[in-house]
Scaffold this motif. Sequence first.
Motif, PDB file in Angstrom:
ATOM      1  N   SER A 120      38.224  44.050  44.053  1.00  0.00           N
ATOM      2  CA  SER A 120      39.627  43.670  44.070  1.00  0.00           C
ATOM      3  C   SER A 120      39.808  42.162  44.117  1.00  0.00           C
ATOM      4  O   SER A 120      40.710  41.617  43.461  1.00  0.00           O
ATOM      5  N   ASN A 124      41.015  40.063  40.566  1.00  0.00           N
ATOM      6  CA  ASN A 124      42.396  40.205  41.017  1.00  0.00           C
ATOM      7  C   ASN A 124      43.367  40.157  39.842  1.00  0.00           C
ATOM      8  O   ASN A 124      43.088  39.539  38.804  1.00  0.00           O
ATOM      9  N   ASP A 129      42.179  46.031  40.352  1.00  0.00           N
ATOM     10  CA  ASP A 129      42.755  45.437  41.563  1.00  0.00           C
ATOM     11  C   ASP A 129      44.040  46.153  41.958  1.00  0.00           C
ATOM     12  O   ASP A 129      44.287  46.416  43.141  1.00  0.00           O
ATOM     13  N   THR A 133      44.568  48.032  45.438  1.00  0.00           N
ATOM     14  CA  THR A 133      45.671  47.589  46.294  1.00  0.00           C
ATOM     15  C   THR A 133      46.646  48.727  46.571  1.00  0.00           C
ATOM     16  O   THR A 133      47.157  48.867  47.689  1.00  0.00           O
ATOM     17  N   ARG A 207      39.521  40.952  50.205  1.00  0.00           N
ATOM     18  CA  ARG A 207      40.168  40.533  48.958  1.00  0.00           C
ATOM     19  C   ARG A 207      40.845  39.175  49.123  1.00  0.00           C
ATOM     20  O   ARG A 207      40.694  38.285  48.277  1.00  0.00           O
ATOM     21  N   ILE A 211      39.803  35.651  47.110  1.00  0.00           N
ATOM     22  CA  ILE A 211      40.776  34.945  46.280  1.00  0.00           C
ATOM     23  C   ILE A 211      41.002  33.529  46.801  1.00  0.00           C
ATOM     24  O   ILE A 211      41.118  32.570  46.012  1.00  0.00           O
TER      25      ILE A 211
END
Length: 320
Positions: A120, A124, A129, A133, A207, A211
């Motif tokens: 994920s 993203n 992802d 999510t 996640r 990111i």
Amino acid sequence: MWNIILRRIMIMIPQIFLLSLLVFLMAKAMPGDALTGLLDPSIDPKALDEQRERLGLNNPWYVQYWDWIRNAAQGDFGQSFRFKMPVMDLIGQRISNTFWLALATLVFTYLIAIPLGIISGRYNDTWSDRLITGYTYLGFAAPLFIFALVMLWIFGFHFGLFPTGGSVAPGLTPGTFSYVASKFYHLLLPALSMALIATVSTVQYLRSEIIDIKHKEFVLTARAKGASESRVYNRHILRNSLLPIAAFFGYEITGLIGGTIIIESIFSYPGMGQLFLNSISLRDFSVVTALVLIFGIATILGSLLSDIILGLVDPRIRIK
């Protein structure tokens, strides 16, 4: 590091003392006592009053607390009024089931959460992802007891793939392969039910970390120097993203305490959580106070473990 650990342990001592006092006072605040509501109506009320006097249930609360904490410090939590046996022996019969259930849940949690969090975070804003999510949003919204009941109905009652109660099939000899396989088979569905809900916070946290780290200057520098994408992710992004997850391990243990109480009740799994709920309904205060104190100490130790792990995996971090 050892000075920090020693200082945290010294802080834990008054915490445990305060916890024991609160546990005892809350137990005393419950209506009735262990001799209230006995099923045999032929018992003379005077005999019950004499029994209360003999057991010290009529003493002031601070006298009862001192007697209780003095014996508890020696590992003696008294006698179970309902099960007619020492409390520690009763807990000893259940603690292994709860331990293996919690361990299996932790293993399943990280086996599911870490790959999903990596996918994920790395990819993203893609379909994978969005699916992951969406799963985490459903996990946050679904109460554990509702999700466990659905899992029990689908895989236990409807399809009959897993047992619907107990911790082992009857008639098996302890220590044999069949016995061990049956124990694992019985805890598989409860552990998976709890793990599928417990993963959502870890997936979201991992996640977010990936990111965030992807845009750090040291990652951009590594890419500018010509490092391969796999090396950038394995050596720079993933390695730094997993540090908070490792530190979160101790708090995962504390979260399992409340989860096992619910799961063991739903799946009729004979562990400490089921014993805790049964003891409350039976007003078996000696068992209730012992279990709450054990759960509370485990929570405090889990917090300490998280701090220690965080300091070990990342030497730059030192808890002051």
